[in-house]
Design a protein around this motif. Structure first.
Motif, PDB file in Angstrom:
ATOM      1  N   PHE A  80       0.847  -1.184   0.000  1.00  0.00           N
ATOM      2  CA  PHE A  80       0.000   0.000   0.000  1.00  0.00           C
ATOM      3  C   PHE A  80       0.888   1.241   0.000  1.00  0.00           C
ATOM      4  O   PHE A  80       2.051   1.193   0.423  1.00  0.00           O
TER       5      PHE A  80
ATOM      6  N   GLN B 131      -7.675  -3.190   5.114  1.00  0.00           N
ATOM      7  CA  GLN B 131      -7.209  -3.414   3.755  1.00  0.00           C
ATOM      8  C   GLN B 131      -8.069  -4.409   2.988  1.00  0.00           C
ATOM      9  O   GLN B 131      -7.770  -4.721   1.840  1.00  0.00           O
TER      10      GLN B 131
ATOM     11  N   ARG C 175     -10.673  -6.146   0.635  1.00  0.00           N
ATOM     12  CA  ARG C 175     -11.162  -5.663  -0.655  1.00  0.00           C
ATOM     13  C   ARG C 175     -12.244  -6.597  -1.182  1.00  0.00           C
ATOM     14  O   ARG C 175     -12.410  -7.734  -0.738  1.00  0.00           O
TER      15      ARG C 175
ATOM     16  N   THR D 203      -4.935   6.247   1.911  1.00  0.00           N
ATOM     17  CA  THR D 203      -4.193   5.018   1.669  1.00  0.00           C
ATOM     18  C   THR D 203      -4.847   4.269   0.517  1.00  0.00           C
ATOM     19  O   THR D 203      -6.071   4.151   0.459  1.00  0.00           O
ATOM     20  N   VAL D 204      -4.013   3.766  -0.411  1.00  0.00           N
ATOM     21  CA  VAL D 204      -4.524   3.004  -1.550  1.00  0.00           C
ATOM     22  C   VAL D 204      -3.634   1.784  -1.766  1.00  0.00           C
ATOM     23  O   VAL D 204      -2.450   1.802  -1.436  1.00  0.00           O
ATOM     24  N   PRO D 205      -4.194   0.702  -2.331  1.00  0.00           N
ATOM     25  CA  PRO D 205      -3.370  -0.468  -2.644  1.00  0.00           C
ATOM     26  C   PRO D 205      -2.348  -0.134  -3.732  1.00  0.00           C
ATOM     27  O   PRO D 205      -2.595   0.699  -4.604  1.00  0.00           O
TER      28      PRO D 205
ATOM     29  N   GLY E 240     -10.278  -1.504   0.191  1.00  0.00           N
ATOM     30  CA  GLY E 240      -8.837  -1.347   0.350  1.00  0.00           C
ATOM     31  C   GLY E 240      -8.365   0.085   0.406  1.00  0.00           C
ATOM     32  O   GLY E 240      -7.192   0.338   0.695  1.00  0.00           O
ATOM     33  N   GLN E 241      -9.243   1.031   0.115  1.00  0.00           N
ATOM     34  CA  GLN E 241      -8.883   2.444   0.161  1.00  0.00           C
ATOM     35  C   GLN E 241      -9.395   3.073   1.458  1.00  0.00           C
ATOM     36  O   GLN E 241     -10.420   2.649   2.004  1.00  0.00           O
TER      37      GLN E 241
END
Length: 394
Positions: free
Chosen positions: A175, A362, A364, A231-233, A204-205
């Motif tokens: 991430f 996290q 998804r 935060t992003v993958p 996940g974001q």
């Protein structure tokens, strides 16, 4: 007079240099940059971090530069509530909420507390660590610095840790994260009915935001504004900041207010991109004896972990407060053993909670629906882990 070399002038390094100097040590502070620069954006201090500041004598004036962060609830990208406001108690055993503070304000407070016993050397990129004349030493390939104690506070990619604990490396968590502070003079008006603190989570974001003080007032922070972290993958983005900002606006398009307004008001120069990961495996010890002295690993150099619990700064301050206490009572070799004995179990507990939080934050795809059942309990446990610190001796 005992001597110390502190490597790195971030939060942990500045706190350690000042604490040692005030305790009568002769301190040399080594910084990679040509001068001491404050970190950008802002950070969250949990109650344990505030307590560590008090133990170090650095909490004076904190109320004037920090803003409490209430439990504002968590929403999904469609605006519906994942966790209702007030459903989670973030105050833990100490009974006070986390606070958000601008890094520049905290930096100024630490600089003011360094005193005259600290010799600051800029432009020193430490590359080596070894024993010299029965004492620890570090060097940049040109100059060698030796002392009774070396404090490694040089971050997750610590050069000192690489020499002392080669098996422990910083591993990406898959991430990337961005932080920014939008100063009040260009911060957007928050839509009516929208809280000034909040978090949105989905697939996940993650996007969280908080107010640094109040618009048009001197309270909260001398450098007030709106703080956000996203935060992003994926890996760190190679694009220039303008491209990164365009991506963030696209990735979070359609998310509930005030996210679009905050990103629209953000400028490329506001962005601070950071990796998300951890030091793994943890070093066998955070204190390495070298002759009659030794090395102490503090903060991210010892135990960087994903930022989901926002504990990085607070744990570094705990480290320094503990190190200061044991050094006041014991000779350096014995103090280093005691420091590691006290800190290792504490770090393992917080790391366990961080990994559990990551497993939730996290998640998804279709599994995201499970967040409604798991997330509140995870936050409660994280708050308990963050506030259970019993002070410098345990």
């Amino acid at each position: 007079m005992r001597s110390a070399v502190v490597v790195g002038a971030g939060i942990g390094g500045l706190a350690a240099a000042g604490a040692l100097a005030r305790s009568g040590w002769k301190v040399t502070l080594l910084e990679r940059d040509d001068r001491l620069r404050p970190g950008r954006a802002a950070l969250v201090l949990w109650p344990n971090g505030v307590r560590a500041l008090r133990a170090l004598g650095l909490a004076g004036g904190l109320e004037g530069i920090s803003t409490p962060v209430p439990a504002a609830g968590i929403r999904r990208p469609d605006g519906t509530w994942l966790v209702q406001p007030g459903a989670v108690d973030l105050t833990g055993e100490i009974g006070s909420p986390p606070v958000v503070v601008h890094r520049e304000d905290l930096h100024d407070a630490f600089i003011a507390a360094l005193g005259e016993q600290v010799d600051v050397r800029g432009g020193i990129a430490v590359q080596s660590a070894r024993v010299r004349r029965d004492r620890p030493a570090v060097g940049d390939g040109r100059v060698t610095f030796e002392a009774d104690l070396v404090v490694a506070a040089d971050g997750p990619d610590s050069a000192v840790r690489r020499r002392l604990a080669a098996a422990s490396t910083f591993a990406s968590g898959g991430f990337a994260a961005w932080r920014a502070v939008i100063p009040w003079y260009r911060a957007p008006e928050i839509p009516a009915g929208t809280e000034l603190h909040g978090e949105v989570l989905g697939n996940g974001q993650r996007f969280a935001y908080a107010s640094l003080g109040e618009r048009g007032s001197a309270g909260g922070s001398t450098r007030g504004g709106m703080y956000w972290v996203a935060t992003v993958p994926g890996a760190l983005r190679p694009e220039p900041p303008t491209g990164q900002l365009a991506l963030l606006r696209r990735w979070f398009a359609g998310w509930p207010a005030p996210i679009a307004q905050l990103l629209a008001a953000t400028e490329a120069d506001d962005l601070v991109q950071e990796p998300v990961g951890e030091v793994t495996p943890l070093p066998e010890t955070f204190g390495v004896v070298a002759g009659a002295g030794g090395f102490a690993l503090v903060g991210d150099a010892a135990h960087a972990m994903p930022h989901h619990l926002a504990q990085g700064a607070s744990l570094a301050l705990e480290d320094v407060a503990t190190l200061q206490t044991v050094l006041a009572e014991l000779a350096v070799p014995a103090a280093l053993g005691e420091y590691s004995r006290i800190r290792k179990p504490r770090i393992l507990r917080v790391l366990q909670q961080s990994r559990k939080a990551a497993a939730v934050l996290q998640v998804r795809g279709r599994l995201a629906a499970s967040l409604a059942r798991v997330h509140p309990r995870t936050l409660e446990r994280a708050a308990a882990a963050a506030t259970e610190w019993g002070g410098p001796t345990g």
